[in-house]
Design an enzyme around this catalytic site. Structure first.
Site: not given
Ligand code: MSP
Length: 500
Positions: A18, A21, A126, A144, A147, A298, A301
């Site tokens: 999304h 990421h 969690c 939590c 979530h 947040k 989905k």
């Molecule tokens: N798998 C772990 C990271 C392991 S690194 C050794 C994880 N994954 S994640 O897919 O949930 O999120 C990864 C990264 O995506 C977050 O740290 C952040 O950088 C980015 N983001 C995920 N959701 C986000 C937002 N809503 N806003 C901004 N960045 C976000 O955590």
């Protein structure tokens, strides 16, 4: 020339990418591209985090196996990054053999060095967060808040990492910026955590409960904790634990780990402590960006507010999407992303500023200068503007905080375009009867646009390539008088939002 190693977090494969990421990955890509332009030998790593309960649970819900889910979602991450013109040099998946080999090697070393010990533990886990929570992390209803679910009470015997042994040294390292944490508030947050004192953390889970993951090499009843498994990706992608250590020698330590603020403690406390225990070098910087909500909530989905980056690419192109994502907030700042404003922001910055500047300059050169850059001097004020905005390209940025770097790389091409549009209005070469003055204006605008084409490479790579092609720029050198200027390709760089 020096080498530059930059990483993103590896993404969970429970759901496709999304905008949150995409933000992390594009921010890292902007820096990676910038360092390549400067001539650095860049290694830019991203990938996927595929083990643990969260993924096993998502696979069950989708009536598939964790591996099949991981295969398909990892593929969609790869494809999305490709469509966003992300130039990662490697993509690591934690289910790959090369990763597992490295993790097993590291775990063995931790055991040999006696930095792990067994202990029984009881806590609230969690699965969404993939971490233990304390009572104070929960909302009034005991859930939590991230979530919206009640954490599971887990009681089992696990292996723990002796974090306490490393805390005093880690505190000094962070205070002295040996591992620089930017922005400053985040550094203070970490120092605050260290002052409070942190407990040892478990590096394993009962394999009977969590079978999807790497077994501990010294205790087959335990699975490596998914966060420990995931952090190792930064080393295993470089061949850690394999006989060939050449990449590791060349590209470790990382210059920057780009992360979101949600995973600060893992990167700024647990990861450096593990590296100290292993005797490996520490990353030079951890650059922490904000966390985004969509419509005040947040991104999730179940809430139906997920913005698919591919939908944005379809509408705004990859350059438009890259810019919209990175220009919402300064790096490091959190906020609410409002897609309803995207059209307006796209028009203002891209269609009406850069797009308009390029198309009017090309049209003027074709009309008044036979499609060539005229032979005249570049106006002093335009030269000054160019000098101001390409500062980062000329000077080495050592010591500058990361948020400034990104800010300039995202906004400088626009700032320069906007000044050039003002000059165009003031000089109005289309009304200028004096051919010398008109040529000087056209030459100055052309030099400015060529510079925009170079400055735009990290954030707007397609636009940059189109401008460079049109203005005959080779090897980042500004075009000389007489150079023919072709129509940009595509002819309209950024059609107005209403025409998309
Ligand atoms: N798998 C772990 C990271 C392991 S690194 C050794 C994880 N994954 S994640 O897919 O949930 O999120 C990864 C990264 O995506 C977050 O740290 C952040 O950088 C980015 N983001 C995920 N959701 C986000 C937002 N809503 N806003 C901004 N960045 C976000 O955590």
């Amino acid at each position: 020339m020096s080498r530059f190693t930059i990483t993103t977090p590896i993404f969970y494969v429970n759901a496709p990418p999304h905008v949150g990421h995409a933000y992390t990955v594009v921010a890292a890509d902007v820096l990676a591209r910038f360092h390549r332009l400067r001539g650095d030998d860049v290694f830019f790593l991203t990938g996927t985090d595929e083990h643990g309960e969260k993924i096993a649970e998502a696979a069950r819900a989708a009536s598939t196996t964790p591996q099949a889910l991981a295969d398909s979602v990892a593929q969609s991450f790869r494809e999305t990054w490709k469509l966003l013109d992300v130039t990662n040099d490697d993509f690591i998946r934690t289910t790959e053999h090369r990763h597992e080999v490295g993790v097993v090697h590291a775990l063995r070393l931790l055991k040999e060095r006696d930095v792990v010990y067994q202990q029984s533990y009881r806590g609230l886990y969690c699965t969404g967060c993939e971490k233990f929570l304390t009572e104070k992390d929960l909302d009034d209803t005991g859930k939590c808040p991230l979530h919206n679910r009640v954490p599971e009470l887990v009681e089992e015997t696990n292996w723990f990492f002796r974090l306490s042994t490393f805390l005093p040294h880690l505190k000094e390292i962070i205070e002295r910026d040996e591992v620089r944490i930017s922005p400053r508030e985040r550094k203070n947050e970490v120092l605050g955590l260290l002052r409070q004192g942190l407990e040892d953390f478990s590096i394993s889970r009962d394999r009977a409960r969590v079978p999807w993951g790497i077994p501990l090499p010294f205790d087959a009843t335990q699975t490596c904790y998914v966060w420990v498994d995931a952090l190792f990706n930064y080393l295993t992608a470089l061949g850690y634990g394999s006989p060939d250590t050449s990449k590791l020698q060349q590209f470790w330590p990382a210059d920057v780990h780009v992360i979101g603020l949600d995973i600060l403690k893992f990167h700024a406390v647990y990861w450096p402590a593990i590296l100290l225990a292993l005797g490996e070098k520490l990353p030079r910087e951890i650059a922490v960006h904000g966390f985004f909500t969509v419509n005040g909530q947040k991104i999730s989905k179940s809430l139906g507010n997920v913005i698919d980056p591919l939908e944005l690419v379809k509408r705004y192109g990859s350059d438009g999407t890259r810019f919209l994502l990175l220009s919402q907030f300064p790096f490091g700042v959190s906020g609410d992303v409002s897609v309803v404003r995207f059209d307006e922001q796209y028009d203002a910055a891209l269609a009406n500023t850069i797009g308009n500047l390029v198309s009017r300059t090309v049209a003027l050169l074709q009309k008044f200068s036979s499609g060539r850059i005229p032979n005249a001097a570049i106006d002093r004020s335009v030269e000054n503007e160019i000098r101001e905005y390409n500062l980062p390209f000329r000077d080495v940025w050592g010591g500058e905080p990361m948020e400034d770097d990104i800010e300039q790389l995202v906004h400088n091409p626009l700032r320069l375009s906007s000044s050039l549009n003002k000059f165009a209005e003031i000089w109005a070469p289309w009304h200028e009867p004096d051919a010398m003055k008109r040529d000087a204006a056209l030459r100055s605008l052309a030099a400015g646009v060529a510079e925009v084409g170079i400055l735009a490479e990290p954030i707007l790579p397609k636009t940059s390539a189109a401008i460079q092609r049109a203005f005959g720029i080779v090897g980042s050198k500004p075009p000389a008088p007489g150079t023919p200027v072709a129509a940009t390709d595509p002819p309209i760089l950024f059609p107005r939002a209403k025409d998309l």
